[in-house]
Design an enzyme around this catalytic site. Sequence first.
Site, short mmCIF file in Angstrom:
data_model
loop_
_atom_site.label_atom_id
_atom_site.label_comp_id
_atom_site.label_asym_id
_atom_site.label_seq_id
_atom_site.Cartn_x
_atom_site.Cartn_y
_atom_site.Cartn_z
CG ASP A 84 38.59 44.27 41.05
OD1 ASP A 84 39.28 43.89 42.02
OD2 ASP A 84 39.04 44.98 40.13
CG ASP A 138 42.20 42.22 44.86
OD1 ASP A 138 42.63 41.30 44.14
OD2 ASP A 138 42.53 43.41 44.70
CD GLU A 139 41.16 40.44 39.67
OE1 GLU A 139 40.27 40.72 38.83
OE2 GLU A 139 42.35 40.76 39.53
#
Length: 365
Positions: free
Chosen positions: A11, A106-107
């Site tokens: 993350d 983003d993860e």
Amino acid sequence: MKKQRKIIHIDMDAFYASIEQRDKPSLKGKPVIVGGNPQSRGVVATCSYEARQYGIHSAMPCKTAYKRCPYAIFVRPRFEVYKQVSYEIREIFYKYTDLVEPLSLDEAFLDVTENKLNIKYATDVAKIIKKEIYEKTGLTASAGVSYNKFLAKLASDYNKPNGLTVIREDNAQSFLDNLPIRKFFGIGKVTQKTLKGLGVENGYDLRQMEINELEFIFKNRGYLFYQLARGIDHREVEPHRERKSIGAETTLTENLDLEDEKLINILDELCEEVANRAKYLKKMGRTVTLKIKYGDFRQITRSASLTNPIDTHEDIRINIFNLFKNIEHNHKGIRLIGVTLLNLIDSNECTNITLFEYINNTKNK
């Protein structure tokens, strides 16, 4: 004996805001908010950790964020840049495994049980990936390592920013027992209030509840809560999955009339569950669907298409209840009810949505 899986959840830390601070050194160490103009009806896409100290968070109206921190620097999002950086990061992931399940820009989850470089420990893989991300992009990431997806995601959120947390089988139950109930997947504000009314404050309290008690109160979600309190999650990392919808439904223990308060509360809980899942998956939807099955097994669905996508409990509830109030009566009552969010997009792609805008657009159809 089945081999225990090794799952990593990566993350990125305040992804958009960190990119802005990287590209504009004058922003480093300052409260940066990526989103709309504070004088507009936009919302916060994300913010730097300096801004979070003022209680600012994603999805907050920019006007509210400005009131909490008038000195914050508001920056318009540059999604093409964010997407390019995300692509660079994913290329790093694929050096170690093809089992990569992106959840958003983003993860992502990575299954490194059998990784390409034959690195024995998943923790070492996570350390190397974090180091490579920083060297290539100048950004930090937090990593969670465990034997299933649920625990890996909890771990990545435990020590942000730039953290690395490992949850092993021998410490998983202790970790969960001490976890506040609000941190559990699928437990939103309404469910949290219900559980707290039963004296449930953390994972340990949740684990003390019998499965039949949980299912009586929360219907089919009760089984999920029972499993999560024990760290059970059999989901596999799905590298090529494209989610088409997010939904929740429940078969009632008894047929209920349309005006029954129990039914109203259950429908509200389902809206909350869908909202929680949408937030977890970082998705928004342009269509909401209400599903009803009557006591005579006749089934109907009613849908509403929206100009702007939604993902919050309040937004889903308003639209679902607009559909619900026009449902026809049936003397057999209702035996099943469900809520679904469709026509999904990544929430990263939509940061200036307001409840006012789409209600007015819906009214004008």
